[in-house]
Design an enzyme around this catalytic site. Structure first.
Site, short mmCIF file in Angstrom:
data_model
loop_
_atom_site.label_atom_id
_atom_site.label_comp_id
_atom_site.label_asym_id
_atom_site.label_seq_id
_atom_site.Cartn_x
_atom_site.Cartn_y
_atom_site.Cartn_z
N ARG A 106 6.19 -12.96 -7.45
CA ARG A 106 6.28 -11.38 -7.66
C ARG A 106 5.60 -10.67 -6.50
NH1 ARG A 106 2.22 -10.58 -12.78
NH2 ARG A 106 1.89 -8.38 -11.85
N ARG A 148 -6.44 -7.06 -23.57
CA ARG A 148 -5.95 -8.35 -23.30
C ARG A 148 -7.09 -9.11 -22.97
NH1 ARG A 148 -1.77 -9.17 -18.48
NH2 ARG A 148 -3.43 -8.48 -17.09
N GLU A 200 4.79 -14.61 -21.35
CA GLU A 200 4.99 -14.42 -19.82
C GLU A 200 5.04 -15.88 -19.10
OE1 GLU A 200 1.58 -12.50 -18.06
OE2 GLU A 200 0.31 -13.53 -19.23
N CYS A 218 4.94 -5.16 -21.95
CA CYS A 218 4.00 -4.68 -21.23
C CYS A 218 4.35 -4.85 -19.60
CB CYS A 218 2.55 -4.84 -21.59
SG CYS A 218 2.48 -6.67 -21.50
N HIS A 277 0.76 -1.13 0.13
CA HIS A 277 0.13 -0.14 -0.02
C HIS A 277 0.81 1.31 -0.06
CE1 HIS A 277 -3.24 2.74 1.99
NE2 HIS A 277 -3.43 2.62 0.80
N ARG A 284 -5.96 -3.94 -19.25
CA ARG A 284 -6.02 -5.06 -18.54
C ARG A 284 -7.68 -5.10 -18.49
NH1 ARG A 284 -0.92 -3.14 -15.99
NH2 ARG A 284 0.24 -4.84 -15.62
N ASN A 344 6.58 -9.10 -15.97
CA ASN A 344 6.24 -9.37 -14.41
C ASN A 344 6.00 -10.44 -14.28
OD1 ASN A 344 6.13 -6.41 -14.53
ND2 ASN A 344 3.85 -6.28 -14.60
N ASP A 345 5.57 -11.32 -15.18
CA ASP A 345 5.43 -12.82 -14.85
C ASP A 345 6.41 -13.67 -15.20
OD1 ASP A 345 2.96 -13.20 -13.04
OD2 ASP A 345 1.46 -12.51 -14.99
C1 PEP Z 1 2.83 -9.03 -16.86
O1 PEP Z 1 2.88 -10.14 -16.41
O2 PEP Z 1 4.23 -8.50 -17.08
C2 PEP Z 1 2.01 -8.21 -17.29
C3 PEP Z 1 2.25 -7.02 -17.72
O3 PEP Z 1 0.90 -8.49 -16.84
P1 PEP Z 1 0.01 -8.52 -15.19
O4 PEP Z 1 1.06 -7.42 -14.48
O5 PEP Z 1 -1.12 -7.78 -15.30
O6 PEP Z 1 0.12 -9.83 -14.57
MG MG Z 2 1.15 -10.99 -16.21
#
Ligand code: PEP
Ligand code: MG
Length: 570
Positions: free
Chosen positions: A457, A324, A423, A495, A185, A288, A446-447
């Protein structure tokens, strides 16, 4: 001395170190003999916390902070709270601190289980409320930001967002915390308030009242500053202010040798619709969709989804918007989507896996996307793809949906582009096999980092292991980009958050990524960094990174190059 951490909130700050002791005593787990007295102590703690929040509200001018504080206060004036605490004390024969902890933990769990973006954040607020009530119960004097009269950097073992509930924010030049991550947060708040923040820092070497420097762009804190160093830092802060001003004029991401990269934005948040015009973005690289599902008790209708997509794509005025399809599951759950509790939700029944099993449900969103494609430049992207079979199955459902719309005489773009998120490592490893099946890739780091390195993560304990520049990760990224380059009519974007990182940008320009899609706040900065690079030279430099074996070596080399190319802006 430089203390390294995880960069959370961008920017630079210099100020006096104020260490906030956030550690609470251990809960008293003994059997309670005097329950009435405990109840009185709990009741007083709640009342004092309410008064605190009321006092804060009275001094606040910022509307967002006001409504956040108001939410906190309202949780505590709920008519049943004291009765519930009484029941816990009586049933568990426990002390008041155990009751407070139990009561709020249940609330946090409920909010987290309903999981949606909005309620997820509220769960984080409730953690801050729990902290405040416990502090009152233990009679711990809390830090009061309203009393600040000079520039400070706040340091704590585990910072709570309570410290930011003040109009005295101009004096808070940075936030340093041992625990917490980008999505905590306090992390989200510092980012949106523009306060530099670095987490995961070992704070034992910092002392109260010493002048310290925080670099939220690179992720470190520095103490033991001499006069020469202070002068350099002040100059740097000045340059940062200049950069912010310069960013207002930036239009395109053109490298010094004239190559233009697309810099798009990630969105999905209706509150960002109005900002689309004011930012020089080249499109939306990731919409998203799940944000439209999360904040609801029943699934959104096709018409609702269509209207939202249409509003966004019309605002984009022919620029591309990649929508997406639903990425639900993992950390994102909806009350009306039947996904059972799983031991490993990130490896479980989620996103495309769920949609392929619930064809009608999937078709609702496909219909909405297709209908909106008649009003602008829309592309479809499937998340969490792990095999070619999944792409083919999803495409079959897409074709069926197209046929239905044609029969119903509803307009849509028959040649709509279809891509996948890269991802899951399997897809990145076989990118050359996957690319013929799709029109584009978008790398979701990110994934991808989480799955490649087996680092959750969201787990703050191991966040230091969550590394974009792990040689395994950058090889997968390279493999994905190179596979796409064999086709003139296909493109590859990114992304994940890495696309906005100054060092990530060097790697990606050098590898020839076509499209960067970043948080809306980072579009201008990303364009600026790209425009300071020479594409050819960066390509040659990036080749040398693939001889290096450790993250440290790779990051050091990238840092050297960044200093050279970004100059005063880095
Ligand atoms: C990612 O996984 O990099 C991504 C952009 O999707 P999210 O963060 O929504 O999982
Ligand atoms: Mg993702």
């Amino acid at each position: 001395m430089q203390l390294l951490g995880i960069k959370v909130g961008n920017g630079l700050g210099l100020g006096k170190c104020v260490i906030i002791d956030s550690k609470l005593p251990n809960l008293n787990q003994e059997v309670c003999e005097n329950k009435e007295e405990e109840l009185k102590k709990v009741s007083n703690a709640i009342d004092e916390a309410i008064i605190d929040y009321q006092n804060i509200i009275a001094t606040l001018e910022d509307e967002d902070l006001k409504s956040l504080t108001d939410f906190n206060k309202n949780v505590l004036i709920s008519p049943s709270i004291k009765k519930d605490m009484e029941n816990i004390i009586n049933n568990k024969n426990c002390f008041g601190d155990v009751a407070i902890d139990h009561y709020f933990n249940e609330k946090i769990k409920q909010l987290e289980n309903l999981d949606n973006k909005y309620l997820n954040e509220r769960a984080k607020d409730v953690k801050d409320i729990r902290y405040k009530v416990l502090a009152k119960y233990y009679k711990i004097k809390e830090f009061n930001p309203n009393t600040l009269t000079e520039d400070v950097i706040l340091v704590s073992h585990e910072m709570t967002a309570n410290v930011l509930l003040t109009d005295n924010i101009a004096h808070i030049k940075g936030i340093v915390s041992e625990l917490g991550g980008k999505t905590s947060h306090i992390g989200i708040l510092t980012t949106s308030l523009g306060i530099p923040s670095v987490f995961g820092v070992d704070i034992k070497n910092l002392k109260n009242d010493e002048l310290i420097f925080i670099d939220g762009n690179k992720g470190f804190v520095e103490n033991e500053l001499n006069n020469d160093k202070i002068k350099i830092i002040k100059d740097k802060i000045q340059v940062e202010l200049e950069l912010k001003k310069e960013l207002d004029d930036i239009k395109e991401a053109k490298t010094t040798d004239g190559y233009i990269f697309d810099v798009c934005s990630n969105t999905g948040d209706l509150t960002e619709l109005e900002r689309l015009d004011s930012i020089p973005l080249d499109g939306v690289g990731l919409f998203r969709t799940e944000f439209l599902y999360l904040n609801k008790t029943t699934p959104p209708t096709e018409d609702y989804l269509f209207e939202v997509y249409k509003k966004f794509v019309e605002k984009l005025n022919h620029k591309q918007m990649i929508i997406r399809t639903l990425d639900i599951g993992g950390d994102k759950k909806c009350p009306y989507i039947d996904i059972k509790d799983e031991a490993n939700p990130f490896l479980g029944y989620r996103a495309i896996r769920y949609c392929l099993d619930h064809k009608d449900f999937f078709k609702t969103s496909l219909r909405a996307i297709l209908r909106a494609s008649a009003f602008g430049n829309i592309a479809i992207m499937y998340p969490m793809i792990s095999s070619i079979e999944e792409i083919r199955q999803a495409n079959l459902i897409l074709e069926e949906t197209k046929e239905e719309l044609t029969e119903e005489n509803i307009k849509f773009n028959k040649d709509i582009k279809v891509g996948v998120m890269v991802e899951i490592p399997a897809i990145a490893a076989m990118a050359d096999m996957v690319i013929p099946e799709v029109d584009f890739f978008s790398i979701g780091t990110n994934d991808l980092v989480q799955y490649t390195t087996a680092v959750d993560r969201g787990n703050t304990t191991i966040s230091k292991l969550y590394q974009w520049f792990n040689p395994g990760v950058i090889r997968l990224i390279k493999n994905t980009i190179e596979a796409t380059k064999k086709y003139d009519n296909k493109f590859v974007g990114m992304c994940g958050e890495m696309a906005a990182d100054p060092l990530g940008i060097i790697l990606l320009v050098g590898l020839g990524l076509d499209e960067f899609s970043v948080n809306m706040n980072m579009v201008k900065r990303t364009k600026k960094y790209i425009s300071l690079l020479n594409k050819k030279e960066t390509e040659n430099f990036v080749k040398t990174l693939f001889d290096l074996r450790t993250v440290k070596e790779i990051e050091d080399k990238l840092n050297e190059f960044a200093k050279l190319k970004y100059g005063k802006y880095y």
